[in-house]
Design a protein around this motif. Structure first.
Motif, mmCIF file in Angstrom:
data_model
loop_
_atom_site.group_PDB
_atom_site.id
_atom_site.type_symbol
_atom_site.label_atom_id
_atom_site.label_comp_id
_atom_site.label_asym_id
_atom_site.label_seq_id
_atom_site.Cartn_x
_atom_site.Cartn_y
_atom_site.Cartn_z
ATOM 1 N N LYS A 124 -1.102 14.975 11.262
ATOM 2 C CA LYS A 124 -1.851 15.427 11.300
ATOM 3 C C LYS A 124 -3.765 16.209 10.876
ATOM 4 N N GLY A 125 -2.361 17.239 10.195
ATOM 5 C CA GLY A 125 -3.104 18.465 9.804
ATOM 6 C C GLY A 125 -3.915 17.950 8.221
ATOM 7 N N ILE A 126 -2.669 17.018 6.937
ATOM 8 C CA ILE A 126 -3.243 16.608 6.850
ATOM 9 C C ILE A 126 -4.579 16.331 6.403
ATOM 10 N N PHE A 127 -4.748 14.825 7.411
ATOM 11 C CA PHE A 127 -5.471 13.888 7.767
ATOM 12 C C PHE A 127 -6.706 14.345 7.876
ATOM 13 N N ARG A 128 -6.889 15.396 9.126
ATOM 14 C CA ARG A 128 -8.142 16.354 9.512
ATOM 15 C C ARG A 128 -8.074 16.852 8.009
ATOM 16 N N THR A 129 -7.654 17.220 7.901
ATOM 17 C CA THR A 129 -8.513 18.633 7.038
ATOM 18 C C THR A 129 -9.129 17.451 5.612
ATOM 19 N N ASN A 130 -8.492 16.550 5.379
ATOM 20 C CA ASN A 130 -8.844 15.913 4.242
ATOM 21 C C ASN A 130 -10.729 14.889 4.824
ATOM 22 N N LEU A 131 -10.765 14.650 6.252
ATOM 23 C CA LEU A 131 -11.415 14.047 6.546
ATOM 24 C C LEU A 131 -12.592 14.790 6.826
ATOM 25 N N PHE A 132 -11.905 16.385 7.078
ATOM 26 C CA PHE A 132 -13.180 17.768 6.635
ATOM 27 C C PHE A 132 -14.352 17.498 5.804
ATOM 28 N N MET A 133 -12.691 17.552 4.737
ATOM 29 C CA MET A 133 -13.314 17.925 2.923
ATOM 30 C C MET A 133 -14.110 16.907 2.703
ATOM 31 N N LEU A 134 -13.974 15.469 2.713
ATOM 32 C CA LEU A 134 -15.069 14.670 2.446
ATOM 33 C C LEU A 134 -16.035 15.076 3.380
ATOM 34 N N VAL A 135 -16.365 14.711 4.609
ATOM 35 C CA VAL A 135 -17.755 14.226 5.136
ATOM 36 C C VAL A 135 -18.598 15.859 4.324
ATOM 37 N N TYR A 136 -17.997 16.927 4.136
ATOM 38 C CA TYR A 136 -18.154 18.502 3.702
ATOM 39 C C TYR A 136 -19.021 17.925 2.485
ATOM 40 N N CYS A 137 -18.107 17.796 1.863
ATOM 41 C CA CYS A 137 -18.484 17.537 0.007
ATOM 42 C C CYS A 137 -19.838 16.861 0.652
ATOM 43 N N VAL A 138 -19.742 15.108 1.385
ATOM 44 C CA VAL A 138 -21.185 14.697 1.262
ATOM 45 C C VAL A 138 -21.996 15.430 1.653
ATOM 46 N N SER A 139 -21.875 16.730 2.447
ATOM 47 C CA SER A 139 -23.008 18.052 3.217
ATOM 48 C C SER A 139 -24.035 18.467 1.636
ATOM 49 N N PHE A 140 -23.475 19.524 1.954
ATOM 50 C CA PHE A 140 -24.319 21.005 0.719
ATOM 51 C C PHE A 140 -23.522 20.955 -0.132
ATOM 52 N N PHE A 141 -22.550 20.272 -0.334
ATOM 53 C CA PHE A 141 -21.738 20.748 -1.603
ATOM 54 C C PHE A 141 -22.397 20.290 -2.823
ATOM 55 N N GLY A 142 -23.239 19.066 -2.509
ATOM 56 C CA GLY A 142 -23.825 17.870 -3.654
ATOM 57 C C GLY A 142 -25.235 18.565 -4.375
ATOM 58 N N SER B 6 -23.205 18.620 8.399
ATOM 59 C CA SER B 6 -22.842 19.911 8.337
ATOM 60 C C SER B 6 -22.765 20.375 10.335
ATOM 61 N N ILE B 7 -23.385 19.777 10.458
ATOM 62 C CA ILE B 7 -23.725 19.508 12.076
ATOM 63 C C ILE B 7 -22.044 18.752 12.068
ATOM 64 N N ILE B 8 -21.679 17.351 11.517
ATOM 65 C CA ILE B 8 -20.028 17.344 11.469
ATOM 66 C C ILE B 8 -19.290 17.714 11.534
ATOM 67 N N THR B 9 -18.825 18.147 10.572
ATOM 68 C CA THR B 9 -18.109 19.468 9.635
ATOM 69 C C THR B 9 -17.560 20.548 10.814
ATOM 70 N N VAL B 10 -19.114 20.775 11.925
ATOM 71 C CA VAL B 10 -18.545 21.362 12.708
ATOM 72 C C VAL B 10 -17.240 20.750 14.044
ATOM 73 N N ILE B 11 -18.024 19.713 14.280
ATOM 74 C CA ILE B 11 -16.944 19.210 15.157
ATOM 75 C C ILE B 11 -15.814 18.658 14.386
ATOM 76 N N LEU B 12 -15.462 18.136 13.316
ATOM 77 C CA LEU B 12 -14.085 18.012 12.867
ATOM 78 C C LEU B 12 -13.362 19.385 12.774
ATOM 79 N N SER B 13 -13.705 20.465 12.179
ATOM 80 C CA SER B 13 -12.959 21.835 12.220
ATOM 81 C C SER B 13 -12.155 21.801 13.398
ATOM 82 N N PHE B 14 -13.329 21.904 14.565
ATOM 83 C CA PHE B 14 -12.487 21.652 16.232
ATOM 84 C C PHE B 14 -10.904 20.607 16.085
#
Length: 460
Positions: free
Chosen positions: A267-285, A440-448
């Motif tokens: 769960k730790g790896i899967f949820r962290t990776n999902l978070f980082m994937l969506v996060y990089c879609v948002s403001f990182f680019g 980025s709002i989606i990442t807030v949800i995923l962070s929990f």
């Protein structure tokens, strides 16, 4: 203290000192590896028009970048898998060697066709350089130190985005564009020399490699990435999804799949990776378009518009440096939540004030956003290592970096479309910030959903 005990103490202390001395050289080797990767990406942006003018073949211009991106992205998980079997040092030396060989060939290219092929070879080496460097950092250094080291690496990337174009212009005007590749030769040799003293302490387990799964995975991702770089993307995207489905069906029957099942059950790896994937879609680019926004929307010079990216570097350093200590004190979950909220609030400010924002205000907001970038990327990398068992730490770390690249590619592609379809660059940038804000709002949800601690830490 007896003579034997005293002698043992001195020997043990000397051994630790030697190891630390060797680690110092390894650290500089990793710094140099990051430097040549960062400079190559940024120098090419300046020199590529001159290269095309001399070699001809304007129709292949985009492929100078596309083939490099494809080769370097698709091979990331393979390097991680192989490093868990044969060791990080060997693989990193091989990756640097391939990259250096590709650089020599690129410098000798006499046509655009050969240059594109040689850039592919360069990319095959580049795919292992950054991930393996991060994996070695995870093997060598404590959680507290890893955040500081990642801050150094991140600063190198940020500074290279400014120094790279200037250096590229110098090579083109004062020497020849071929030196943007030949300069990698002494740097590559220096990297290997720094890595030689490194003695790996990790036990590596040789297992079966599912090359069939790797090739299916590679073809699927290549087609999906091509869909972001061609004029008719639907066929590529559809074909990529079909091959990806075949990959999943084949891997379900495989005893030793290319991507271990434990990566997805954890769960730790899967949820962290999902978070980082969506996060990089948002403001990182968005940093790819901010200099363009300042140049086109505010008639700002190239150098001043480029200097704005220093704000992200400064913020990144302050966010990633204490990340290791904060993980021990607060856990992963709280930091992901805090970092994602900071991104949302700074992103909201960018969206609201983009039309009338001053240079100083933009610098301040981007510094805050850079802080969240540094914090989350450092915590994400450490989480991918600490949530994983020792025998899959390499593939876990490289998989997260792979997903970051995919997320960034998707985000930048969509942002490019939004800017191109807008009436002007200011409106286009506002649309980009709105798109990034939603994700980025989606990442807030995923962070929990991310665990606060690793299973090992919870057991203590």
């Amino acid at each position: 203290m007896g003579k034997m005990q005293k002698k043992e103490f001195i020997i043990r202390g000397f051994t630790q000192e030697v190891i630390m001395g060797k680690n110092k050289y390894v650290f500089w080797g990793l710094v140099i590896t990051t430097l040549i990767s960062a400079l190559d990406a940024n120098i090419m942006q300046t020199a590529s028009p001159t290269i095309v003018k001399q070699l001809g073949g304007m129709q292949l211009f985009a492929w100078i970048f596309v083939v490099y991106m494809l080769a370097s992205t698709v091979t990331v998980p393979l390097y991680g898998k192989l490093s868990d079997m044969y060791g990080r040092k060997k693989l990193l030396i091989i990756a640097v060697g391939i990259f250096t060989l590709g650089s020599i060939l690129c410098g000798m290219a006499n046509s655009m066709v050969t240059l594109v092929i040689y850039r592919g070879i360069q990319g095959l080496g580049a795919g292992g350089m950054i991930p393996l460097s991060m994996i070695i950092v995870g093997d060598l250094f404590t959680i507290e130190k890893r955040g500081k080291i990642q801050a150094v690496f991140s600063s190198i990337w940020a500074l290279s985005s400014i120094v790279g174009p200037v250096l590229g212009s110098f090579f083109v005007e004062a020497l020849t564009w071929r030196w943007i590749f030949f300069i990698n030769i002494p740097i590559g040799i220096a990297t290997v020399l720094c890595l030689i003293p490194y003695k790996e302490q990790v036990q590596f387990k040789k297992t079966y490699i599912d090359y069939k799964g790797f090739f299916l995975f590679g073809i699927a991702i290549t087609l999906l990435l091509l869909a972001t770089n061609v004029s008719n993307p639907l066929w590529y995207a559809a074909a990529g999804l079909v091959v990806l489905l075949i990959f999943i069906l084949v891997e379900r029957r495989e005893s030793y799949p290319f991507l271990p099942v434990s990566l997805f059950k954890n769960k730790g790896i899967f949820r962290t990776n999902l978070f980082m994937l969506v996060y990089c879609v948002s403001f990182f680019g968005t940093s790819n378009f901010i200099p363009l926004f300042l140049q086109e929307g505010n008639n700002m010079s190239i150098y001043k518009s480029g200097l704005i990216l220093l704000s992200i570097a400064v913020g990144w350093m302050f966010g990633s440096t204490p990340a290791g200590n904060w993980i021990i004190r607060f856990g992963y979950k709280k930091l992901f939540i805090i970092g994602s909220f900071i991104t949302v609030f700074s992103g909201l400010a960018l969206y609201i004030f983009v039309q009338d924002i001053s240079y100083a205000s933009l610098f301040m907001i981007l510094t805050v956003q850079g802080f969240s970038f540094g914090l989350l990327f450092a915590v994400g990398t450490i989480a991918s290592q600490e949530f994983a068992d020792a025998d899959i730490k390499g593939i876990s770390t490289s998989l997260q970096m792979f997903l970051r690249n995919i997320g960034t590619s998707i985000g930048v592609t969509i942002m490019g479309v939004l800017i191109n379809q807008a009436a002007n660059v200011v409106i286009g940038m506002q649309n980009v910030f709105l798109f990034a804000l939603i994700f980025s709002i989606i990442t807030v949800i995923l962070s929990f959903l991310i665990p606060a601690k690793t299973p090992a830490a919870q057991a203590i």
